[in-house]
Design a protein around this motif. Structure first.
Motif: not given
Ligand code: MGD
Ligand code: MGD
Ligand code: SF4
Ligand code: MO
Length: 790
Positions: A166-173, A205-209, A664-667
């Motif tokens: 269960l991930v809250l408020g993180a977007n590790p992808v 947000r509907r993030t990549r994660t 955050r953006h990957l690049r």
């Protein structure tokens, strides 16, 4: 002849092993190191650009010293002379707390940043410490300090073995993970699903994660503490609490049950904008999973209830029996950690041992809120609220001696504002709230020194800039991140290319800085390391649980190997550490020499249970409802009732207004990688994400500028309409706003973006940790009047 050299990537917390292709002293190519014991060849676009980041022509090559108001190139000797001449008078005149130390994020990405700041602070004796932690993870430190008695004991999800995350408020992808070091985080999430596990993501947000997840819950920003409290309530109400092997090691379980009784799923549903049935199923699924881990990061931390949220994350891990078991949330044991002491009561964790001078913010983990740095500089003595104005009103420079004006309200920092700043690897003008105010405050200092490769928005105020060499010219061991890694392992890479002519290693820069600011200017920098070694060994031989107990510290010191001070310190830490050779006690154990024989690292195995040994609370147990947390719960209860006042509690958007969250953006990488052409452009832009319904309601067009207003000021940014944000929420990335004069960031200045943190005035903090509320704060968004476009 091209050759290759290994280099642990310093650009994010994943610490991937890279293979640099080197020609002469130039990095001509970068790939993932397939033989790295941890990252197994993974690389991301940032790592792939390490060569161009290294070769950025805007990186400073020589120190800069301010002469007649202008920063000019100088020799290293001139630069350190200027530092000593600038800092010492401030210390002597106003006392040590008038020197502010500001430590930024890359300190966790360099060896220098791990080895020298503690010596700098100890030597200076200042309590005016401000770091990126209070823009980031301080709530987690406070929660861990209170629960486990050790602010650094932060459990990480056992990513490769868990059945339910269960991930809250993180977007590790995009972020590649934080306080959870896991090269190829995206691949590990996919593997979790492939083995039949479940991934649940809570994010406005509907993030990549979130797109990878089995379930995405688009919560209202700032409401996670309510959601988690209700999940805890469900565990108790449904009889799902099962401590498992933690039984007998936890106090306060009944008190937690009482504390969350009102937070039923029905009670929180509206504030969270999550149906009660969903809250219940989140709790039940967590309890039912064979193993599970709850993990929260920036979006669960830099919010109004940051500490409560971080605490509830681990309360859920404890109550479902998942803390400290394989597949749950576990405590790594790094090779350079101290050798484990026997279990038993510890000193516990104290908050608020001193307070900030201007607003009286309590210290946390020895730090004051970075959001309060500006006011600690620009608030005159006696201007402090509650200060004794009668005697405390002496103006700065009135010549009062160290220790402050007699009779002034002393919160432990003396009466004087900060008059000098030592800034190492930090760009708070962009990273912290209200950059404009900080910009002015820094310009008013008697003296400032920056250790920074760039002349950027913050460094431009320095009187001396000391530039470290680029990564390929530096050795690396990720001290900080092995303590948060999902697998125990150890790696060290020496500098891939020799130091360029005229360069100084950052370890030497920071060692010389320690000498210059502590009155030992000009002494041999090796003496700094030697003193650290001597102190550590002298203590270790007195501790019965170490394998060097009773031995002669000088004899131990003589055994250390390494080409320089930092290597000898690494050798010492490895040999004293939990896997070490104990200076001969275990010939199979770790040492620098052994590590150098393994250029791709040494695997130390999966995470293993560590409770109760690691607990350092006064009771020796996990204290599930610590006093300061209990004292903060009424504030959360109030958020159930009240629609948030403007600037208020943090369950944003309930009054129909808009709240802002980051992304955050990957690049990208915080504020300092917008100068690498390969990483800029495309989707990595400073745009305002707006939901189509809000755009229609506000009359905003895609691509057109929007005026965003907040308590700290207004900025103008282009609109990007997307349903990836939930209605009522807008999103901007941070680290932009590269349009200030006097910087040397040619590429970044061409597409400067705007500084999201200008929307904040620095007053919105999580009260227990002093962490700035950077997510879920109220903003207004309008179409700018043509005149406002300038
Ligand atoms: N609105 C908003 N604001 C945020 C955040 C957010 O999510 N939203 N995130 C926050 C977080 S999590 C963090 S950690 C902070 C980060 O904020 P800061 O700690 O200010 O870090 P950076 O922006 O990464 O700036 C790092 C500085 O270090 C310099 N640097 C780079 N490499 C080296 C090196 O090897 N040695 C030295 N000495 N210097 C180096 C860079 O040039 C730059 O000046 O920002 C915070 N600010
Ligand atoms: N590419 C890249 N990688 C980075 C960095 C970078 O700048 N760029 N910075 C590094 C640093 S310093 C750090 S600390 C880490 C951060 O690593 P992460 O925490 O994974 O990073 P973020 O992308 O900021 O993720 C925060 C998420 O929280 C969501 N959020 C905002 N408010 C709320 C809320 O109230 N509740 C919930 N549940 N979610 C919310 C946001 O929408 C966002 O998706 O990344 C590191 N890695
Ligand atoms: S994921 Fe992080 S550590 Fe790995 S290559 Fe990319 S920036 Fe470097
Ligand atoms: Mo961070």
């Amino acid at each position: 002849m091209p050759r290759t050299a290994p280099r642990i990537c310093p650009l994010c917390e994943a610490t991937c092993g890279l293979t640099l292709q080197v020609e002469g002293s130039r990095v001509t190519g970068v790939r993932g190191d397939r033989d790295d014991v941890f990252s197994r060849g993974f690389i991301c676009p940032k790592g792939a650009s390490l060569g161009s980041a290294d070769a950025d022509p805007d990186r400073l090559r020589r120190p800069l010293v301010r002469r007649d108001g202008r920063l000019e190139e100088a020799t290293w000797a001139e630069a350190f002379d200027a530092v000593a001449a600038g800092i010492r008078p401030v210390v002597e005149r106003y006392g040590p707390h008038a020197v502010g130390v500001v430590l930024g994020n890359p300190n966790v990405h360099t060896m220098a940043g791990a080895l020298y700041p503690p010596l700098l602070l100890g030597g200076l004796g200042t309590r005016s410490l401000f770091t990126a932690s209070t823009l980031d993870q301080m709530p987690k430190h406070v929660s861990s300090g209170l629960l486990f008695g050790d602010a650094l004991a932060i459990p990480v999800p056992d990513l490769d073995r868990t059945d339910h995350l269960l991930v809250l408020g993180a977007n590790p992808v995009e972020s590649n993970g934080s306080l959870c070091t896991a090269p190829d985080f995206p691949g590990r999430l996919k593997a979790l699903r492939r083995r039949g596990g479940r991934l649940v993501v809570v994010d406005p947000r509907r993030t990549r994660t979130a797109k990878l997840a089995d379930r995405h819950v688009a919560i209202r920003p700032g409401a996670d503490a309510l959601l988690l409290a209700a999940m805890v309530q469900v565990l108790f109400a449904d009889g799902l609490v099962a401590l498992g092997r933690l039984d007998g090691h936890v106090t306060g379980v009944g008190q937690v049950a009482d504390a969350v009784r009102d937070f039923t799923p029905e009670a929180v549903a509206d504030a969270c904008d999550v149906p009660a049935a969903t809250v219940r199923s989140l709790a039940r699924d967590l309890a039912a999973a064979p193993s599970a881990a709850v993990y929260g990061r920036v979006g669960a931390s830099t919010v109004a209830f940051g500490t409560l949220t971080c605490w509830l994350v681990d309360v859920l891990n404890v109550l479902t029996g998942n803390l400290d078991r394989p597949g749950g949330a576990m405590f790594p044991l790094a090779a350079t950690d101290r050798a484990p002491r026997p279990a038993g009561p510890g000193k516990g964790f104290a908050l608020g041992r001193w307070r900030s001078r201007a607003s009286g913010h309590p210290e946390a983990k020895g730090e004051l809120p970075l959001a309060a740095l500006a006011e600690e500089i620009d608030t005159a003595p006696g201007g402090a609220e509650g200060a004794d104005r009668g005697s405390g009103g002496a103006p700065a420079g009135s010549g009062a001696g160290p220790g402050g004006v007699p009779g002034a309200a002393d919160r432990g920092l003396g009466a004087h504002p900060i008059r000098a700043v030592v800034c190492v690897a930090a760009n708070p003008v962009l990273s912290a709230p209200d950059g404009d105010r900080l910009d002015k405050a820094l310009a008013s200092l008697d003296f400032m020194v920056s250790v920074d490769p760039y002349l950027n928005e913050t460094a431009r105020h320095a009187h001396v800039v000391l530039p470290p060499p680029p990564p390929a010219q530096s050795a690396h061991h990720p001290f900080a991140f092995n303590s948060f890694a999902v697998r125990n392992q150890v790696r060290y890479t020496r500098a891939a290319v020799p130091l360029e002519e005229g360069r100084m290693a950052e370890t030497e820069i920071q060692a010389r800085l320690v000498l210059a600011v502590t009155g030992l200017h000009g002494a041999d920098p090796d003496a700094v390391d030697a003193a650290a070694v001597e102190r550590t060994l002298a203590r270790a031989v007195t501790e019965p649980h170490t394998r060097v107990h009773g031995r002669d510290p000088e004899e131990l010191a003589a055994q250390l190997t390494g080409d320089n001070g930092p290597e000898r310190r690494l050798d010492m830490m490895l040999r004293l550490g939990p896997y070490g050779d104990g200076f001969g006690a275990d010939p199979e154990g770790l040492s620098l020499r052994r590590l150098l024989d393994h250029p791709h690292g040494i695997d130390l195995g999966p995470l293993t249970p560590r409770v109760p040994q690691l607990l350092r609370t006064r009771s020796g147990h996990i204290e599930l409802l610590p006093g300061p947390i209990a004292d903060d719960l009424p504030r959360l209860r109030a958020a159930l009732r009240d629609a948030p006042a403007r600037g208020g509690a943090g369950t944003g958007g309930r009054d129909g207004g808009l709240v802002l969250v980051g992304r955050r953006h990957l690049r990208s990488n915080n504020s300092w990688m917008h100068n690498v052409p390969a990483l800029t452009g495309g989707s990595n832009r400073c745009t305002l994400h707006v939901h189509p319904d809000d755009a229609a309601r506000l009359g905003l067009d895609d691509g057109a500028p929007a005026l965003v207003g907040g308590a700290g000021g207004d900025i103008t940014v282009p609109v990007e309409i997307t349903d990836a944000v939930r209605p009522g929420v807008v999103s901007l990335p941070h680290g932009w706003g590269h349009d200030r004069p006097g910087t040397r960031l040619g590429v970044a200045a061409a597409d400067p973006g705007a500084n999201v943190n200008q929307l904040l005035d620095g007053t919105l903090l999580d009260p227990l940790s002093g962490t700035a509320v950077l997510n879920g704060f109220p903003v207004t968004v309008t179409s700018p009047h043509p005149a406002e476009l300038g």
